[in-house]
Design a protein around this motif. Structure first.
Motif, PDB file in Angstrom:
ATOM      1  N   ASP A   1     -37.381  30.270  20.199  1.00  0.00           N
ATOM      2  CA  ASP A   1     -36.237  30.988  20.765  1.00  0.00           C
ATOM      3  C   ASP A   1     -35.057  31.010  19.799  1.00  0.00           C
ATOM      4  OD1 ASP A   1     -37.566  31.631  23.057  1.00  0.00           O
ATOM      5  OD2 ASP A   1     -36.693  30.052  24.275  1.00  0.00           O
ATOM      6  N   GLY A   2     -35.281  30.557  18.593  1.00  0.00           N
ATOM      7  CA  GLY A   2     -34.261  30.581  17.568  1.00  0.00           C
ATOM      8  C   GLY A   2     -34.967  30.373  16.253  1.00  0.00           C
ATOM      9  N   ALA A   3     -34.241  30.445  15.159  1.00  0.00           N
ATOM     10  CA  ALA A   3     -34.859  30.287  13.846  1.00  0.00           C
ATOM     11  C   ALA A   3     -34.250  29.096  13.133  1.00  0.00           C
ATOM     12  CB  ALA A   3     -34.638  31.542  13.015  1.00  0.00           C
ATOM     13  N   THR A   4     -35.099  28.352  12.425  1.00  0.00           N
ATOM     14  CA  THR A   4     -34.627  27.271  11.575  1.00  0.00           C
ATOM     15  C   THR A   4     -34.523  27.832  10.161  1.00  0.00           C
ATOM     16  OG1 THR A   4     -35.825  25.736  12.972  1.00  0.00           O
ATOM     17  CG2 THR A   4     -35.044  24.890  10.884  1.00  0.00           C
ATOM     18  N   LEU A   5     -33.386  27.615   9.524  1.00  0.00           N
ATOM     19  CA  LEU A   5     -33.057  28.346   8.302  1.00  0.00           C
ATOM     20  C   LEU A   5     -32.673  27.407   7.169  1.00  0.00           C
ATOM     21  CD1 LEU A   5     -30.741  30.733  10.283  1.00  0.00           C
ATOM     22  CD2 LEU A   5     -32.997  31.336   9.412  1.00  0.00           C
TER      23      LEU A   5
ATOM     24  N   MET B   1     -19.145  33.634  10.256  1.00  0.00           N
ATOM     25  CA  MET B   1     -19.909  34.170  11.376  1.00  0.00           C
ATOM     26  C   MET B   1     -19.134  35.372  11.918  1.00  0.00           C
ATOM     27  SD  MET B   1     -21.170  31.787  14.505  1.00  0.00           S
ATOM     28  CE  MET B   1     -22.322  32.353  15.755  1.00  0.00           C
TER      29      MET B   1
ATOM     30  N   SER C   1     -28.825  38.022  13.594  1.00  0.00           N
ATOM     31  CA  SER C   1     -29.507  37.999  14.889  1.00  0.00           C
ATOM     32  C   SER C   1     -29.317  39.365  15.531  1.00  0.00           C
ATOM     33  CB  SER C   1     -28.924  36.909  15.800  1.00  0.00           C
ATOM     34  OG  SER C   1     -27.625  37.273  16.227  1.00  0.00           O
TER      35      SER C   1
ATOM     36  N   THR D   1     -33.745  36.224  14.228  1.00  0.00           N
ATOM     37  CA  THR D   1     -33.964  35.887  15.630  1.00  0.00           C
ATOM     38  C   THR D   1     -33.454  37.041  16.488  1.00  0.00           C
ATOM     39  OG1 THR D   1     -33.648  34.147  17.313  1.00  0.00           O
ATOM     40  CG2 THR D   1     -31.763  34.634  15.893  1.00  0.00           C
TER      41      THR D   1
ATOM     42  N   THR E   1     -25.237  39.605  15.173  1.00  0.00           N
ATOM     43  CA  THR E   1     -24.352  38.577  14.625  1.00  0.00           C
ATOM     44  C   THR E   1     -24.838  38.253  13.226  1.00  0.00           C
ATOM     45  OG1 THR E   1     -23.710  37.606  16.746  1.00  0.00           O
ATOM     46  CG2 THR E   1     -23.596  36.162  14.836  1.00  0.00           C
TER      47      THR E   1
ATOM     48  N   LEU F   1     -29.979  24.953   9.071  1.00  0.00           N
ATOM     49  CA  LEU F   1     -29.259  25.781  10.027  1.00  0.00           C
ATOM     50  C   LEU F   1     -30.209  26.261  11.107  1.00  0.00           C
ATOM     51  CD1 LEU F   1     -27.074  28.206   7.885  1.00  0.00           C
ATOM     52  CD2 LEU F   1     -26.248  26.604   9.621  1.00  0.00           C
ATOM     53  N   VAL F   2     -29.672  26.477  12.304  1.00  0.00           N
ATOM     54  CA  VAL F   2     -30.433  27.127  13.364  1.00  0.00           C
ATOM     55  C   VAL F   2     -29.593  28.275  13.897  1.00  0.00           C
ATOM     56  CG1 VAL F   2     -31.033  26.836  15.789  1.00  0.00           C
ATOM     57  CG2 VAL F   2     -31.950  25.282  14.108  1.00  0.00           C
ATOM     58  N   MET F   3     -30.255  29.366  14.227  1.00  0.00           N
ATOM     59  CA  MET F   3     -29.552  30.533  14.752  1.00  0.00           C
ATOM     60  C   MET F   3     -30.383  31.070  15.903  1.00  0.00           C
ATOM     61  SD  MET F   3     -28.322  33.620  12.309  1.00  0.00           S
ATOM     62  CE  MET F   3     -27.266  34.938  12.887  1.00  0.00           C
ATOM     63  N   SER F   4     -29.733  31.386  17.018  1.00  0.00           N
ATOM     64  CA  SER F   4     -30.449  31.912  18.176  1.00  0.00           C
ATOM     65  C   SER F   4     -29.544  32.871  18.924  1.00  0.00           C
ATOM     66  CB  SER F   4     -30.857  30.759  19.091  1.00  0.00           C
ATOM     67  OG  SER F   4     -31.637  31.259  20.152  1.00  0.00           O
ATOM     68  N   CYS F   5     -30.114  33.894  19.554  1.00  0.00           N
ATOM     69  CA  CYS F   5     -29.273  34.832  20.299  1.00  0.00           C
ATOM     70  C   CYS F   5     -29.896  35.202  21.634  1.00  0.00           C
ATOM     71  CB  CYS F   5     -28.990  36.085  19.488  1.00  0.00           C
ATOM     72  SG  CYS F   5     -30.377  37.208  19.337  1.00  0.00           S
TER      73      CYS F   5
ATOM     74  N   ASP G   1     -30.785  27.457  23.820  1.00  0.00           N
ATOM     75  CA  ASP G   1     -31.768  27.929  22.843  1.00  0.00           C
ATOM     76  C   ASP G   1     -31.604  27.206  21.507  1.00  0.00           C
ATOM     77  OD1 ASP G   1     -33.058  29.630  24.560  1.00  0.00           O
ATOM     78  OD2 ASP G   1     -32.075  31.449  23.850  1.00  0.00           O
TER      79      ASP G   1
ATOM     80  N   THR H   1     -24.601  34.691  20.269  1.00  0.00           N
ATOM     81  CA  THR H   1     -25.429  34.075  19.233  1.00  0.00           C
ATOM     82  C   THR H   1     -24.865  32.687  18.970  1.00  0.00           C
ATOM     83  OG1 THR H   1     -26.101  36.137  18.178  1.00  0.00           O
ATOM     84  CG2 THR H   1     -26.112  34.179  16.786  1.00  0.00           C
ATOM     85  N   GLY H   2     -25.754  31.737  18.812  1.00  0.00           N
ATOM     86  CA  GLY H   2     -25.336  30.375  18.533  1.00  0.00           C
ATOM     87  C   GLY H   2     -25.843  29.925  17.178  1.00  0.00           C
ATOM     88  N   VAL H   3     -25.009  29.144  16.495  1.00  0.00           N
ATOM     89  CA  VAL H   3     -25.422  28.538  15.235  1.00  0.00           C
ATOM     90  C   VAL H   3     -25.337  27.030  15.425  1.00  0.00           C
ATOM     91  CG1 VAL H   3     -24.675  28.144  12.848  1.00  0.00           C
ATOM     92  CG2 VAL H   3     -24.784  30.465  13.760  1.00  0.00           C
TER      93      VAL H   3
END
Lengths: 355, 355
Positions: free
Chosen positions: A51-55, A69, A109, A143, A162, B67-71, B97, B162-164
């Motif tokens: 449900d999100g991406a690790t970057l 951001m 995103s 994501t 975003t 980093l993690v990013m999710s929306c 998320d 969107t969350g970081v």
């Protein structure tokens, strides 16, 4: 090993339409994601399938940089217009907002709000345009999310994006940093995006050779920062909604300065000028999606302008005036006829749904 | 120094409505942003006043974190429901998320798509709820955007967030990491969010004491990771759209495993059970907004469960089954009557617009 097929048949992208099931989070949602979104945006981050991406963390961050951001909702109508569509616009708009902070954009995103009945063929076209824009910009969509609303509760397709980026150590660009004496530079001809979108409106439809200027400006910004002495680029902003006139007022307010610009120096295509005359619109308030305005320390203006002109997206860059001390924070314009007028804020709404 | 007032009069938040001017990017947009959004979300990042926010880098990133990013897009209908509204939901959904990646949520962006005619009083209520949720979670809304669509082209208010966040070094939680033998734990009673929203639908309206469970789960996740041996928490996910049944299927697919759960152990309030019976719904497919399901290495299950139960949001946490080897990736459930049934993917759409 044989891979079991999870879906009975593939999506009918040619004739199918979005239905409420595509937003329910079950099997139909997953199929839409896999066959439309994941296929187009394909990258290692999306393939993580969470449900999100690790970057990974970029080197500039570890060397004293800061995160940036920025987000933008896109509701342009119609969805497809000369020179672009909501998909590439959603990438460019957010990449540019990140770039205007002096940052290198890293990740995007994307949140889609689709209307029941929206043709899958249109969705595919939008998503593929978005994916192409992201690839070209080198900023992957890592994501995403898709929701569906009932027919009559949306308008085909809205996209909220975003962007995350990194400002290298030492770069300090911001809307509050314009200083009296700074040279104002615009990166090219103004008004094309707004006119291109308007030309497609049902109520207006007119013939024009004008196409939207929608483009990602981060490499132009990088080229400017590369040649400028440290700290000499004070402010960058893309004059989108509200156009150049509104953007200059925003900056004047934020930086507590005035501006004096010279109408004759503002680059504009004759067709844009003609269309604006025809429609009774002031090109200063028409949206751009591939232009920026900069406030640069006077001693750096020549070198920055030269770097801009050497970049494909800055070929028509021009000095349009300067920042002045003014406690009233007025934006004034020397007109072509030798007079002077105040360029006020946009207060009404001549152009809804432009981006 | 006297500060000049830029607006003739303040917004009429009591009786006013959103009009197209609020989305035009000019003076009316700025007034809306300042008097509604900036006032509620007030923080140093928004106060930068740019089209994006420049953000400090957390120590965990510099120490080898990622980093993690999710929306998430939010379209819940109605906007206000027992126990919450679209505003706090938009914060909780995205914070969760990010947290489900094993990350500490840091920053949020928020993109609003408003319908012309939407009451400013409702907008203020939504924004203030969102701001309160962000403050309580300690995750500020650092940047935002507002667009307005014509009446009949939207549905009051949509919010995309969107969350970081940052995953500390050594944490590896993901949907593909569930392993045969893992214990499945759910953090509390299921089905409350969906039932609470449904109870307010015009067509259904029924009396219930059930309120949405909407909540930010990142401190619960932190409590779990704190007590677990490194690497013992394999998978975390919040069973929102599609409910627990769909989430378990997603994980089974992603991790290439099966699941065996025991119906009698799944925590549920009697009122949720009653409402589901009344409406002919399976609580396994009802959305939750303040619950998580975890796959934990068996030797760590007791300590993780104890930590969850000691947290206010995990008081009713329970083991509900385990991950099993199964090339068909079936989710099976031991029923209360001693039988066994397949818990399939949600394929239809019993509950539109639930989040």
């Amino acid at each position: 090993m044989t891979v079991k097929k999870d879906y009975v048949r593939p999506l009918d992208v040619k004739n199918g339409r979005i239905d409420m099931n595509h937003g329910a989070g079950g099997r139909a949602s997953m199929q839409l994601i896999e066959e439309v979104f994941a296929r187009a945006f394909d990258n290692d981050f999306l393939r993580q399938g969470n449900d999100g991406a690790t970057l990974p963390v970029p080197a500039e961050l570890l060397e004293g940089g800061r995160l940036v951001m920025s987000c933008d909702g896109h509701i342009v109508s119609p969805l497809f217009f000369p020179g672009g569509d909501i998909g590439c616009l959603a990438v460019h708009g957010t990449v540019n907002d990140v770039a205007m902070m002096g940052a290198r954009p890293l990740y995007l995103s994307a949140s889609f709000i689709l209307e029941e009945g929206f043709p899958l063929a249109d969705l595919k076209r939008v998503v593929e345009s978005m994916a192409a824009a992201a690839r070209e910009a080198g900023v992957p969509v890592v994501t995403g999310d898709t929701k569906v609303v009932e027919q009559g509760k949306g308008d085909g397709c809205f996209i909220a994006t975003t962007g995350v980026g990194v400002v290298p150590r030492g770069v300090a660009v911001g809307g509050a940093n314009a200083k009296a004496g700074d040279v104002l530079i615009v990166s090219g001809t103004i008004g094309e995006h707004g006119v291109a979108v308007l030309s497609q409106r049902e109520s207006l439809e007119f013939e024009t050779a004008i196409v939207s200027d929608t483009a990602a400006l981060h490499t132009l910004v990088a080229a400017m920062l590369r040649v400028a002495p440290p700290g000499a680029v004070h402010m960058l902003r893309d004059p989108t909604r509200g156009g150049l006139g509104t953007t200059l007022n925003e900056i004047a307010r934020q930086s507590n300065v005035g501006m004096l610009i010279d109408e004759a120096t503002i680059p504009m295509r004759p067709q844009v000028e003609a269309a604006c005359e025809l429609l009774g619109l002031d090109p200063l308030y028409i949206a751009n999606e591939g232009k920026l305005v900069a406030a640069v320390a006077p001693e750096a203006a020549d070198v920055v302008l030269a770097a801009m002109r050497a970049h494909p997206l800055g070929a028509n860059a021009a000095r349009i005036g300067s920042v002045v001390a003014d406690e009233h924070r007025f934006v004034q314009m020397q007109t072509r006829f030798g007079g002077r007028r105040i360029v006020d804020w946009l207060s009404g709404e001549p152009l809804p749904r432009i981006c």
